[in-house]
Design a protein around this motif. Structure first.
Motif, PDB file in Angstrom:
ATOM      1  N   GLU B 162       0.809  -1.220   0.000  1.00 18.89           N
ATOM      2  CA  GLU B 162       0.000   0.000   0.000  1.00 18.89           C
ATOM      3  C   GLU B 162       0.842   1.269   0.000  1.00 18.89           C
ATOM      4  O   GLU B 162       0.580   2.209  -0.739  1.00 18.89           O
ATOM      5  CB  GLU B 162      -0.939   0.000   1.213  1.00 18.89           C
ATOM      6  N   ASP B 198      -0.066  -5.960   5.178  1.00 16.48           N
ATOM      7  CA  ASP B 198       0.353  -5.213   4.006  1.00 16.48           C
ATOM      8  C   ASP B 198       1.126  -6.113   3.065  1.00 16.48           C
ATOM      9  O   ASP B 198       1.950  -5.689   2.299  1.00 16.48           O
ATOM     10  CB  ASP B 198       1.174  -3.979   4.369  1.00 16.48           C
ATOM     11  N   ARG B 255     -10.354  -3.397   0.256  1.00 19.69           N
ATOM     12  CA  ARG B 255     -10.037  -2.033  -0.173  1.00 19.69           C
ATOM     13  C   ARG B 255     -11.185  -1.493  -1.014  1.00 19.69           C
ATOM     14  O   ARG B 255     -11.965  -2.254  -1.586  1.00 19.69           O
ATOM     15  CB  ARG B 255      -8.746  -2.039  -1.000  1.00 19.69           C
ATOM     16  N   GLY B 297      -8.680  -0.690  -4.947  1.00 19.47           N
ATOM     17  CA  GLY B 297      -7.624   0.013  -4.220  1.00 19.47           C
ATOM     18  C   GLY B 297      -7.114   1.240  -4.955  1.00 19.47           C
ATOM     19  O   GLY B 297      -7.149   1.315  -6.189  1.00 19.47           O
ATOM     20  N   ARG B 299      -4.020   2.393  -5.197  1.00 17.94           N
ATOM     21  CA  ARG B 299      -2.781   2.178  -5.935  1.00 17.94           C
ATOM     22  C   ARG B 299      -3.061   1.581  -7.313  1.00 17.94           C
ATOM     23  O   ARG B 299      -2.499   2.007  -8.323  1.00 17.94           O
ATOM     24  CB  ARG B 299      -1.870   1.255  -5.120  1.00 17.94           C
TER      25      ARG B 299
END
Lengths: 296, 336
Positions: B162, B198, B255, B297, B299
């Motif tokens: 992340e 993560d 997410r 998400g 990203r």
């Protein structure tokens, strides 16, 4: 001795008997030694042949009859016991998804899959294309919106994607086709045996599955500065060579063969990889991001 | 229960012997439950086989050593599965392909033997086509396996998915596995067992996947991608690896998702390497298509905006156009 009356009992005793006599046995020897075949008359002969059929159908054990010697003998097993054990161990470590379900009865398999370490999903076109390769059968399919006629040579999987290595008619070079980009019906073209497969495909297969040789642009050597924590991942992603390294950053060299995807691949590093040269490539990448910033 | 046909009897016998060969000595009750028949039927089926025999000119050969039922009702096979060992019919195409893939990967990455080599050759000849699976394990995989075997922790720098920040980790590994084209370590994070997961995020060219734990029964297990590890070495912590950890069927993804509608040429959608779901695709008649994409998400959304390229028009949500402009300018400054 207990008389054998049930077919399954008689059949398995016959299999054990034949197994114990690899040189083969005559029908009269079977009639004499194996419970259930006593008599040796025509009815017994028919029963024996019916049982041999059941042995093949029910258990995959084939018995051949040697006309010259007048003897029945087991056809040698497809796998030796050692091969079968090795395959059982291999299948226990790996799960193959996407093929028709099977309990792998021909060899046996781990029952509960507790040891599985590798899981591979097979694309639905793999069995069809495998059969086409084996038959040397050309096929036709739509790829990137264009109908292609190809001579299929090999199948390979990398990064969870399946590829076909083939020659597209009328070209001569080998090409790779990603199976998930094939659309429309896949149809056979011409007759089986319509082409020959090149001798050594290992290089072609290696190229097909290595993302670092994708692209057909003239190769350019790029110099990139990479933050230390990202170096290993970058080096693997791009098959890059470290040329200089200190605590702050490392410089690596790599070959760019697909200019269109290069900025996207660099962007995945979110600035932890900085393009240093050559200037022509830097300008091209800068222009690409400039166009992206102006996009509608 | 209706009388069994001959074929049914063969199938049940084969399945019985297979089960006992693979599980070892097995109670009749367990076999019957597995096969979906009652114990009486099973016993009736196998009883005659426990006394299998044939004559020789001088003797009676007793095959009962092959199948043995003890007084406690446990069936065992003492000489391997000779029925399977006699099988001369080659496996079906699908089974042969399944076996070859397993043999190829295991031989290349885990272990090999002359028997496995000869089995691979037979299968390759049977299939008549080169079929290869690339699952090359990075060197860290072997080290992680060694750590698990010896019950020692594994230390490394791990690049968080992340925030893109590398941190020192001390991992208590339980299982190494390869799935979705990548190698993973299922481990308990001894560095920060209570912190947010993560590990294990999507990367370029990867399939939809995410991060997560192994569910309520194993809350402390996370999945770490080997390609995000560096400076991997054995640690000093001693622990007992869990033997109940399995490769996940899917990662739990919690997410936020973004749905975007774009207009572009079909090849842009075909070549997208960012994990996504393309829910609709409509031909616009001008060489372009309109597609609805779902990405998971922030990203991945950023990377999707880049991967769509300059020629793609973002229809909605409109605010993503500004986000793309800002992100592209920022990347240009960072990369060039």
């Amino acid at each position: 001795m207990t008389p054998a009356r049930r077919p399954e009992e008689r059949i398995l005793a016959l299999a054990a008997y034949l197994h114990a006599h690899p040189q083969g046995v005559t029908r009269s020897e079977i009639a004499e030694d194996v419970p259930g075949y006593e008599g040796g008359d025509e009815a017994t002969r028919r029963m024996l042949h019916r049982d041999l059929g059941d042995l093949l159908q029910g258990f995959g054990i084939e018995v051949v009859f040697d006309d010259t010697a007048g003897r029945y003998r087991l056809r040698p097993p497809f796998f030796t016991p050692a091969e079968r054990e090795a395959l059982i161990a291999a299948t226990a470590l790996m799960r193959v998804e996407g093929l028709r379900s099977s309990d792998l009865d021909p060899i046996g398999a781990a029952v509960d899959g507790e040891q599985v370490q590798v899981i591979v999903r097979v694309h639905e076109l793999v069995p069809v294309l495998r059969a086409a390769i084996a038959a040397r059968q050309a096929v036709r399919f739509t790829y990137h919106g264009t109908v292609r006629e190809v001579e299929p040579f090999a199948l390979a999987c990398a990064w969870d994607r399946w590829y076909l290595i083939a020659r597209q008619r009328p070209e001569t070079d080998l090409r790779r086709f990603r199976l998930d980009r094939i659309t429309g019906n896949l149809t056979e073209v011409g007759e089986p045996g319509g082409f020959t497969v090149p001798g050594d495909l290992s290089v072609a297969i290696g190229h097909a599955v290595d993302p670092n040789v994708w692209g057909e642009d003239p190769p350019v050597e790029a110099l990139v500065a990479v933050a230390p924590d990202h170096l290993e991942r970058f080096r693997r992603d791009f098959a890059a060579t470290i040329t200089d390294c200190d605590a702050q950053r490392s410089e690596v060299r790599l070959t760019v063969r697909h200019r269109a995807s290069f900025p996207v691949r660099l962007a995945a590093y979110r600035g932890h990889a900085r393009l240093l040269g050559p200037e022509e490539l830097v300008a091209e990448v800068r222009a690409w991001f400039g166009a992206l910033a102006e996009a509608p | 229960m209706p009388p069994l046909s001959k074929q049914q009897k063969f199938e049940l016998l084969t399945a019985t012997f297979a089960l006992v060969e693979e599980r070892g000595p097995t109670p009749l009750t367990e076999i019957a439950a597995h096969l979906g028949i009652d114990v009486g039927t099973l016993r009736d089926l196998i009883d005659p086989l426990l006394f299998l025999e044939y004559r020789t000119p001088t003797d009676i050969v007793d095959m009962s050593r092959a199948f043995l039922l003890d007084e406690a009702g446990v069936l065992r096979i003492d000489e391997g599965h000779w029925l399977r060992n006699l099988r001369s019919v080659p496996p079906s195409d699908d089974d042969a392909l399944r076996l070859l893939l397993a043999a190829e990967v295991v031989a290349a990455e885990i272990t090999s033997s002359p028997a496995l080599t000869s089995a691979r050759a037979k299968l390759a000849e049977l299939l008549g086509a080169p079929v290869t699976v690339e699952a090359t394990a990075p060197p860290e995989v072997r080290l992680a396996q060694q750590a698990i075997l010896s019950g020692r922790s594994l230390r490394c720098r791990y690049l968080g998915h992340e925030d893109d920040t590398a941190r020192d980790r001390e991992l208590l590994g339980h299982l190494v596995f390869h799935r979705w084209g990548r190698w993973y370590l299922a481990a308990t994070d001894a560095t920060d067992a209570t912190g947010p997961a993560d590990a294990a995020g999507p990367g370029p060219g990867g399939p939809p996947e995410g991060e997560g734990d192994a569910g309520p029964a194993t809350p402390a297990v996370k999945y770490f991608r080997f390609e995000r590890m560096s400076q991997v070495r054995l640690g000093d912590l001693r622990y007992r690896p869990r033997d109940d950890v399995r490769p996940p069927e899917w990662f739990r993804i919690d997410r936020p998702t973004t749905r975007l509608r774009v207009r572009t040429v079909p090849t842009v959608i075909e070549y997208l390497t960012v994990p996504h779901v393309c829910s609709t695709l409509r031909d616009l008649g001008d060489g372009r298509v309109e597609a609805e994409l779902v990405v998971v998400g922030d990203r991945m959304l950023d990377q999707m905006l880049v991967a769509l390229g300059p020629t793609t028009e973002i229809v909605e949500p409109a605010e993503l156009r500004e986000r793309r402009r800002t992100w592209a300018a920022e990347l240009a400054a960072r990369i060039c």
